[in-house]
Write an enzyme that holds these catalytic residues in place. Structure first.
Site, mmCIF file in Angstrom:
data_model
loop_
_atom_site.group_PDB
_atom_site.id
_atom_site.type_symbol
_atom_site.label_atom_id
_atom_site.label_comp_id
_atom_site.label_asym_id
_atom_site.label_seq_id
_atom_site.Cartn_x
_atom_site.Cartn_y
_atom_site.Cartn_z
ATOM 1 N N SER A 150 -14.345 21.595 8.063
ATOM 2 C CA SER A 150 -13.420 20.689 7.396
ATOM 3 C C SER A 150 -13.532 20.881 5.881
ATOM 4 O O SER A 150 -13.406 22.006 5.393
ATOM 5 C CB SER A 150 -13.741 19.255 7.827
ATOM 6 N N ARG A 220 -11.669 3.791 7.297
ATOM 7 C CA ARG A 220 -12.398 4.463 8.367
ATOM 8 C C ARG A 220 -11.604 4.483 9.671
ATOM 9 O O ARG A 220 -11.652 5.458 10.428
ATOM 10 C CB ARG A 220 -13.735 3.773 8.582
ATOM 11 N N ASP A 324 -6.782 20.130 17.185
ATOM 12 C CA ASP A 324 -7.001 19.569 15.851
ATOM 13 C C ASP A 324 -5.660 19.460 15.139
ATOM 14 O O ASP A 324 -5.097 20.460 14.706
ATOM 15 C CB ASP A 324 -7.959 20.477 15.072
ATOM 16 N N HIS A 357 -10.049 17.294 15.632
ATOM 17 C CA HIS A 357 -10.789 17.743 14.449
ATOM 18 C C HIS A 357 -12.298 17.592 14.630
ATOM 19 O O HIS A 357 -13.076 18.422 14.171
ATOM 20 C CB HIS A 357 -10.312 16.947 13.235
ATOM 21 N N ASP A 358 -12.706 16.524 15.297
ATOM 22 C CA ASP A 358 -14.132 16.261 15.516
ATOM 23 C C ASP A 358 -14.844 17.367 16.299
ATOM 24 O O ASP A 358 -16.079 17.406 16.318
ATOM 25 C CB ASP A 358 -14.315 14.948 16.283
#
Lengths: 384, 384
Positions: A150, A220, A324, A357-358
């Site tokens: 990232s 968040r 992602d 993405h994680d």
């Protein structure tokens, strides 16, 4: 088990920044794992993303649950093998995990106030410059590899452009050559949630004894949505309700409330938001998301990434994940294409992992296999 | 030019709601365009989505810029031709554009307070029930068509299930059979931004003389991101900066600020947020997003949409847009499949428009062509 020890170095010389400002003096927190070999050829620098630190691998003594954020990737016998490589994790300037940041005393303040909103805007390039000074102090001339996911991947890319002679290989996972309008938009909404929180006080909330927790929670929650794929969210949470209705005569299993938690996904997001707001610094959130927004090596080359990457000399490994949607595979492919245009040595893997993405933080076997094989050959190349 | 006139009807009989509660008495705001024919066979009901009202088409006298929200679709000679059809727009209960909602006096309040957070939770099915009563009062037994986009499409679908004998054709554009976890997640973040705004006061902000504008702004910014495609955002805004830097000696074209607007997309989102916060009701936002969350006709059929849609008797037209990632084409296809499983008459068009979810409000020629042709044949069918 790898035991980690947090270290810190003080830097007296001011660091000139991309903005034209500078940081007078600063500390960098870092950790190292493994042993630097005699010819200093086996150093690997790990760059972190938004919510991470220099604590990349291992655990702290007596804290069994304190694994570093990339512990699945880095350690003895792991894809980045600390039995062969000397791995360095560093906390970036402006962060809230040990290096100099907005919650530290501003040396320019007459009455010893903390920086707060006066902490200078730092960029990916500034971080890389600070990291280069750390390597100087550690006696490392050339990195065997610089690696990150990232935003960390952006730092790896920036390393190959600012210090092309100091990088043998660069590994950028789930990264992008810049942010899209949509990426910036999500960052901006999160920032606005923070800056319009009445407890933000223009960024000087420390002196008011408050923390803009409402804004941090919202930031968040938004972040979490963009880190996950739609598929994994459906698989993990779907439309499951938080509370099973006990009353058999109930009209429905819904509770019919606009403000209380009804669905599991809501409960999860609220929990993540609460947890984050308890430890993350609001000014750091602004600084790091801005560094993301500003990163754009092609900008000074009329938008040509090919021209921008002509300066790079290292070999590259790019990895992306098909689910992602934050930094989609197409963004990694832009980097691959620009490198190939410059006849650079590039490996590229597009992993069909479901996690969005994680995925870059998780231990998909294909993903780790690619990294392991890349570092195996690198180890041979540098003689470890 | 079509001239619109807002009307209102009062309903004395309490409306029982899905939650088990009821609304004691209420008003519905509506507009009609065109003329109801002698056998009442040409009525078309238009259902609205989150930020819209009964003002569907035309302009108000003396207000040239007051076009209805679907004016491109509905009017004389338009795809839904008001020279042939009698079109009804209705504002839903709980909204803030004329029908009874949270900002109106609560008849159960001893001291004449407005509902605020005490307005009952309303569902898509409740709206449809209220709309059916409006049709009763207008002397309309059977609708030639019920039509809507997004949440409006959910109402069209619910019509075919609650009043199967009263609907000849249903048109659902950019819709879905329920929300995904990600859809709910975005709604929840927006709601949390509103409910944690200190000016929200648990939903009773009216009596404090304030409006939770910070939360409404954030909610709208999040919404806007999900209404647009990544592609159209890149095309419209990309990484363009808001201010051209005048200083030729400038280090860069960036201003390097974490709190000021830097990119055009930020400016656009802030503007949209500010505008929305000036007119939209916070409790209405909660109510409407919750109606979206709760809609799930398959829920009472063990998740089987096929079983849920067995009750439907009408013909259907479904339309989706390939760049709509909020209610993706796959969601419309679920509906199509469930209808085909039940041997229903279904037409389906998947339009390759670049605009994302917002495409349903725009006038893509292929999209409008499909709707025009569907209503042409409907006109023939009902003899207008």
């Amino acid at each position: 088990m790898l035991i980690a020890t947090s270290q810190s170095l003080h830097f007296e010389a001011p660091l000139p920044l991309q903005s034209g400002a500078s940081i007078r003096a600063y500390d960098l927190a870092f950790e190292t794992y493994g042993t630097l070999n005699a010819d200093q050829s086996n150093a690997v620098l790990i760059c972190h993303a938004l919510n991470a630190s220099h604590h990349v691998a291992g655990v702290y003594t007596g804290q069994a649950k304190s694994e570093g954020w990339w512990d699945s990737m880095i350690g003895p016998g792991k894809p980045v093998d600390t039995n062969r490589f000397f791995v360095i994790g560093v906390n970036n300037l402006g962060s809230c995990f040990g290096s100099t940041g907005p919650m530290h005393i501003n040396p320019d303040s007459a009455d010893g106030q903390v920086y707060g909103a006066d902490f200078p805007v730092v960029t990916v390039e500034d971080w890389v410059d600070a990291q280069a000074r750390l390597l100087d102090r550690l006696g490392i001339g050339t990195l065997a590899a610089v690696m990150g996911g990232s935003l960390g991947g952006m730092q790896a890319l920036a390393w190959t452009l600012r210090y092309p002679q100091r990088v043998r290989r660069a590994v950028a996972v789930a990264s992008a050559p810049n942010l899209t309008a949509e990426n910036i938009a999500f960052n901006e909404v999160a920032r606005r949630a923070i800056t319009t929180d009445p407890d933000f006080h223009g960024g000087h909330f420390y002196r008011h004894g408050v923390v803009p927790k409402r804004g941090l929670r919202i930031a968040r929650m938004i972040g979490h949505i963009t880190y996950l794929s739609d598929d994994v969210m459906n698989a993990k949470f779907g439309r499951q309700l938080r509370h099973a209705v006990q009353d058999a005569a109930a009209h429905s299993d819904y509770r019919y409330s606009t403000q209380e938690v009804e669905f599991q996904i809501e409960s999860y997001l609220r929990y993540q938001g609460d947890k984050f707001a308890d430890y993350f610094d609001a000014n750091t959130y602004l600084l790091i998301t801005r560094a993301l927004d500003y990163f754009d090596p092609a900008r000074k080359f009329d938008g040509s990434l090919t021209k921008a990457l002509a300066a790079a000399r290292s070999k590259f490994l790019l990895i992306s994940f098909v689910t992602d949607w934050r930094f989609a595979p197409s963004r990694s492919r832009e980097i691959v294409k620009a490198l190939l245009d410059n006849q650079r040595d590039v490996s590229y893997a597009e992993i069909d992992a479901p996690h969005g993405h994680d995925a870059f933080l998780l231990d998909d076997v294909r993903y780790h296999g690619v990294v392991r094989s890349y570092f195996d050959s690198l180890g041979t190349e540098v003689g470890v």
